[in-house]
Design an enzyme around this catalytic site. Structure first.
Site, PDB file in Angstrom:
ATOM      1  N   SER A 197       0.796  -1.226   0.000  1.00  0.00           N
ATOM      2  CA  SER A 197       0.000   0.000   0.000  1.00  0.00           C
ATOM      3  C   SER A 197       0.829   1.278   0.000  1.00  0.00           C
ATOM      4  O   SER A 197       0.304   2.339  -0.314  1.00  0.00           O
ATOM      5  CB  SER A 197      -0.935  -0.005   1.209  1.00  0.00           C
ATOM      6  OG  SER A 197      -0.210  -0.195   2.403  1.00  0.00           O
ATOM      7  N   HIS A 225      -5.713  -3.944  -1.379  1.00  0.00           N
ATOM      8  CA  HIS A 225      -5.579  -2.974  -2.476  1.00  0.00           C
ATOM      9  C   HIS A 225      -5.613  -3.650  -3.837  1.00  0.00           C
ATOM     10  O   HIS A 225      -5.383  -3.003  -4.860  1.00  0.00           O
ATOM     11  CB  HIS A 225      -4.287  -2.167  -2.321  1.00  0.00           C
ATOM     12  CG  HIS A 225      -4.345  -1.209  -1.179  1.00  0.00           C
ATOM     13  ND1 HIS A 225      -4.866   0.068  -1.282  1.00  0.00           N
ATOM     14  CD2 HIS A 225      -3.975  -1.352   0.122  1.00  0.00           C
ATOM     15  CE1 HIS A 225      -4.805   0.671  -0.111  1.00  0.00           C
ATOM     16  NE2 HIS A 225      -4.262  -0.165   0.761  1.00  0.00           N
ATOM     17  N   LYS A 256     -11.826  -0.065   0.240  1.00  0.00           N
ATOM     18  CA  LYS A 256     -10.948   0.471  -0.830  1.00  0.00           C
ATOM     19  C   LYS A 256     -11.751   0.507  -2.138  1.00  0.00           C
ATOM     20  O   LYS A 256     -12.707   1.234  -2.217  1.00  0.00           O
ATOM     21  CB  LYS A 256      -9.690  -0.383  -0.928  1.00  0.00           C
ATOM     22  CG  LYS A 256      -9.186  -0.843   0.448  1.00  0.00           C
ATOM     23  CD  LYS A 256      -7.979  -0.156   0.911  1.00  0.00           C
ATOM     24  CE  LYS A 256      -7.535  -0.690   2.255  1.00  0.00           C
ATOM     25  NZ  LYS A 256      -7.493   0.329   3.289  1.00  0.00           N
TER      26      LYS A 256
HETATM   27  C1  PLP Z   1      -2.749  -3.790   3.023  1.00  0.00           C
HETATM   28  C2  PLP Z   1      -3.866  -3.421   3.950  1.00  0.00           C
HETATM   29  N1  PLP Z   1      -4.389  -4.372   4.741  1.00  0.00           N
HETATM   30  C3  PLP Z   1      -5.395  -4.092   5.588  1.00  0.00           C
HETATM   31  C4  PLP Z   1      -5.920  -2.821   5.683  1.00  0.00           C
HETATM   32  C5  PLP Z   1      -7.055  -2.564   6.628  1.00  0.00           C
HETATM   33  O1  PLP Z   1      -8.257  -2.468   5.903  1.00  0.00           O
HETATM   34  P1  PLP Z   1      -9.521  -1.729   6.526  1.00  0.00           P
HETATM   35  O2  PLP Z   1      -9.430  -0.299   6.140  1.00  0.00           O
HETATM   36  O3  PLP Z   1     -10.687  -2.409   5.879  1.00  0.00           O
HETATM   37  O4  PLP Z   1      -9.474  -1.937   7.984  1.00  0.00           O
HETATM   38  C6  PLP Z   1      -5.400  -1.797   4.892  1.00  0.00           C
HETATM   39  C7  PLP Z   1      -5.944  -0.421   5.012  1.00  0.00           C
HETATM   40  O5  PLP Z   1      -5.253   0.520   5.237  1.00  0.00           O
HETATM   41  C8  PLP Z   1      -4.346  -2.107   4.006  1.00  0.00           C
HETATM   42  O6  PLP Z   1      -3.810  -1.151   3.249  1.00  0.00           O
END
Ligand code: PLP
Length: 408
Positions: A197, A225, A256
């Site tokens: 990310s 993502h 997302k």
């Molecule tokens: C790679 C990754 N995993 C997990 C999450 C967590 O997702 P959520 O926003 O649904 O809690 C994010 C969000 O920032 C992320 O970028």
């Protein structure tokens, strides 16, 4: 403008809580290092044309890759379900908070991901934190994790007593070595982000799968993502590599590309039964509001029925990348709609963000501790909703802001 300016004045004097000097000192340190957060306030939907702190801006910093946050079908599903089922679910899923619309959303996710079953958590964060501890038992097991994995994975791993091995980012030699070093472990679990990310690069999931199969390890890929983005129709990183049936656990997020909120686990029916019986974040927290569940299902259906959003996301991404490269910006190693402009120093990243703000563009500074101290950047995230004219303005704004701060 700070969020504090949006708070309504309170007519009665608040009861003053005890002051903790150490908190003030800690905050002063952050400010001195340019590392504090003071997020802008949105006064409109989070879509390409938005209002931030009273000004009309172009959003280039949202996870709303397919611009589904304001899709009419998604919004009306939310409203209609709220009218029928109420605002909240009234319970945790395990007791009396499972509604037919939760199950319908899970079935839609399984169809979209091409897997047997799915389980929806309250967020991607709670999916990782809840699931990972259920996959290992203790010191007899090992979790092998990419060094740049998301913080929710790190937190999930911290909740286990398993041995840990961290391999250098995307380094398959390092992963193989860790597998050999822990050949005697009872269970081996490899965890990687699909799309990273902060850098916008992807993991070599094909090579990871080969290694996992050779060393009898399980794989958990975080596709937060990648869903709606990777793969021919947006089914995610597993689809991108054609690895259906070979990756054990796919974790994802509705917050997302799917434009709503909530966490996803996709895989086998056995996995679903296991996860819902053992994940503490699923068992011990109220279930998703009915409107959210209905919007989740609608978003997945839009993704399957309207491929034009996925196509437009990639044409916008390709244009932005090509023209930013021509302008001379360093875009790091990105190959996805997450396209950072590498700055190095955190102050430079913050200066670029404020110069972009003057040009009417919202982009986010990513600084320590989200990335290494010398790897600060401005993270851009493309959206299917950006028009050609908005992209023209973004590129012109970047050229002038980049010159102003001396990056190009
Ligand atoms: C790679 C990754 N995993 C997990 C999450 C967590 O997702 P959520 O926003 O649904 O809690 C994010 C969000 O920032 C992320 O970028």
């Amino acid at each position: 403008m700070s969020w504090r300016k949006h708070q309504q004045p309170i007519d009665t004097a608040p009861v003053m809580a005890r002051e903790h000097r150490w908190m003030a000192e800690r905050y002063e340190e952050l400010v001195a290092g340019g590392l504090n957060w003071d997020p802008p306030t949105l006064e409109s939907a989070n879509e390409p044309e938005c209002t931030v702190d009273g000004q009309q801006m172009i959003m280039l910093s949202a996870n709303n890759y397919l611009n589904l946050t304001t899709h009419p079908k998604v919004m009306s599903a939310m409203i209609e379900a709220t009218q029928k089922y109420g605002a909240g679910s009234g319970s945790v899923r395990a007791i009396s908070g499972t509604m037919d619309i939760h199950l319908a959303a899970e079935e839609a996710v399984a169809r979209f991901k091409g897997v047997e079953a799915s389980l929806i958590y309250s967020a991607g964060y709670t999916a990782n934190v809840g699931l990972i501890p259920t996959l290992v038992q203790g010191k007899q097991d090992v979790i092998i994790s990419d060094e740049l994995n998301h913080g929710s994975i790190i937190d999930g791993v911290r909740l286990t007593k398993a041995q840990r091995a961290v391999y250098p980012h995307n380094d398959m030699g390092g992963l193989e070595q860790a597998l050999k070093d822990h050949a005697d472990a009872d269970r081996k679990l490899i965890i990687t982000d699909g799309v990273f990310s902060m850098d916008g690069d992807i993991c070599p999931l094909d090579e990871i799968t080969e290694l996992a199969e050779a060393h009898d390890a399980m794989i958990l890929v975080d596709d937060c993502h990648g869903e709606g983005v990777m793969g021919e129709k947006g089914a995610g990183i597993v689809d991108h590599f054609g690895l259906q049936g070979r990756v054990d656990f796919e974790v994802g997020s509705f917050s997302k590309a799917l434009g709503v909120q909530g966490g996803i686990l996709a895989g086998s029916a056995q996995m679903r039964t296991h996860a819902l019986n053992h994940s503490r974040s699923w068992l011990l927290s109220g279930s998703q509001p009915p409107g959210v569940a209905a919007a989740q299902k609608a978003a997945v259906e839009v993704l399957m029925d309207e491929p034009q959003h996925h196509a437009r996301l990639w044409s916008n991404t390709n244009r932005f990348r090509a023209e930013m490269n021509s302008l001379g910006f360093d875009l790091g190693v990105s190959t996805t709609p997450i396209i950072p402009v590498m700055c190095g120093d955190s102050r430079l990243a913050k200066d670029l963000v404020s110069a972009l703000r003057d040009e009417g563009i919202v982009a986010g500074a990513i600084v320590f501790p989200m990335v290494a101290r010398d790897a600060a950047r401005v993270r851009n995230q493309l959206s299917a909703g950006l028009t050609d004219q908005q992209l023209d303005s973004i590129l012109a704004g970047y050229e002038s802001a980049g010159r102003k701060v001396g990056l190009i």
